[in-house]
Design an enzyme around this catalytic site. Structure first.
Site, short mmCIF file in Angstrom:
data_model
loop_
_atom_site.label_atom_id
_atom_site.label_comp_id
_atom_site.label_asym_id
_atom_site.label_seq_id
_atom_site.Cartn_x
_atom_site.Cartn_y
_atom_site.Cartn_z
N ASP A 215 -14.99 -25.56 -3.93
CA ASP A 215 -15.62 -24.52 -4.77
C ASP A 215 -17.13 -24.54 -4.57
OD1 ASP A 215 -14.92 -27.11 -6.52
OD2 ASP A 215 -16.90 -26.36 -7.07
N ASP A 217 -19.31 -24.81 -7.03
CA ASP A 217 -19.87 -25.27 -8.30
C ASP A 217 -20.29 -24.02 -9.09
OD1 ASP A 217 -20.17 -27.59 -9.86
OD2 ASP A 217 -22.32 -27.47 -9.65
N1 LIG Z 1 -17.81 -28.50 -8.66
C1 LIG Z 1 -17.40 -29.76 -8.77
N2 LIG Z 1 -18.09 -30.64 -9.54
C2 LIG Z 1 -17.67 -31.92 -9.63
N3 LIG Z 1 -16.57 -32.39 -9.03
C3 LIG Z 1 -15.86 -31.55 -8.28
N4 LIG Z 1 -14.74 -31.73 -7.57
C4 LIG Z 1 -14.42 -30.57 -7.00
N5 LIG Z 1 -15.32 -29.61 -7.33
C5 LIG Z 1 -16.22 -30.21 -8.12
#
Ligand SMILES: Nc1ncnc2[nH]cnc12
Ligand SMILES: CSC[C@H]1O[C@H](OP(=O)(O)O)[C@H](O)[C@@H]1O
Length: 297
Positions: A215, A217
């Protein structure tokens, strides 16, 4: 018990993160619980062989993903791997991306960490036996190279080198935090690789992480927030490629006949500072696996 003296054959440990709860293609498999003085590991360890190579797999969150990033007993996990004879550890982790050029599906062979965790045991050492290991280069360049070569051979989009910010979690970041970590130049964010990498160094294990982006974030203008649902969609495909990557990387590590050229297997040579006559026998007893090499001599 762990043995990384020159000439001893490597035993490859795999720590599987979110979505990676087993490894395909192993033969002679057996799940075995390893007792550790540091408590219970996340799960039993899966012992097996891949081709001729001995391999030990540990699902970081336990099968069925029952342990949160904060409650994982990182010390027990690393100690159990050491007791199982593991000499090098490949960590597989889901991460969020902090860079436009690392979209979901990209893999990063991490070479630096920033540790923002605050609710975890971070060292095997302490009162009674104080040690300070170097973390300047927290990952093993030899393992990293093998992972990068396997990514290239498998046409997996990847970046060699990158900084992984470890947050405490379990909640994802606020926008302000995400922006802060971007301003620090971090590339990916996750919740688990610290203190795992620190403990692997203390236990004189080679350690490298393949971080699989799931992703963007929450900093990204087109992705307002992260959800587990979104992550899981990407995770399944990533996890399948990670298993293939591990299968491809392991044979390349099988031919090591000397201890690690990067010095991982000798991390404690210059780390212990407590005077021998002041060392606490109770602490020493806990460290028979992690520090046996330097304590016995
Ligand atoms: N955006 C994110 N923040 C923290 N841990 C994660 N693991 C997968 N995506 C994450
Ligand atoms: C399921 S998303 C959040 C979760 O995934 C990552 O774990 P791992 O490194 O074990 O793959 C992240 O750090 C969080 O723990």
């Amino acid at each position: 018990m762990g043995n990384s003296e020159p000439g001893t054959p490597p035993v490859i440990g795999i720590i599987g993160g979110s979505g990676v709860y087993d490894i395909d293609g192993l033969t002679d498999t057996e799940w075995r619980t390893i007792d550790s003085p540091f408590g219970a590991s996340s799960d039993a360890l899966l012992f097996g062989r891949l081709g001729g190579q001995q391999l030990v797999f540990l699902p970081r969150h336990g099968r069925g993903h029952v342990q949160s990033p904060t409650t994982i007993n990182y010390r027990a996990n690393i100690d159990a791997l050491k007791r199982a004879g593991v000499t090098e550890v490949i960590s597989v982790s889901a991460v969020g991306s902090l860079k436009e050029e690392l979209p979901p599906g990209s893999f990063v062979i991490v070479d630096q960490f920033i540790d923002r965790t605050f609710a975890r045991e971070k060292s095997f050492f302490g009162d009674g036996l104080v040690a300070h290991v170097s973390m300047a280069h927290p990952t093993c360049r030899r393992l990293g190279r093998a992972l990068a070569e396997a990514c290239s051979a498998l046409d997996i989009p990847h970046r060699v080198g990158g900084t992984y910010l470890t947050m405490e979690g379990p909640q994802f970041s606020t926008k302000a935090e995400s922006a802060l970590y971007r301003s620090w130049g971090c590339d990916v964010i996750g919740m688990t690789n610290m203190p795992e990498a620190k403990l692997a160094r203390e236990a004189e294990l080679c350690y490298a992480t393949v971080a699989m982006v799931t992703d963007f974030d929450c900093w990204h203008p087109d992705h307002d927030h992260v959800t587990v649902e979104q992550i899981v969609k990407v995770l399944l495909d990533n996890a399948e490629r990670a298993r293939t990557l591990v299968t491809r990387t392991v044979p390349a590590l099988a031919g090591r006949h000397t201890s690690c050229e990067a010095g991982c297997h000798r991390a404690l040579d210059a780390a212990l500072i407590t005077a021998p006559e002041k060392r606490d026998p109770a602490r020493l007893a806990l460290l028979d696996a992690v520090a046996g090499r330097v304590l016995e001599s």
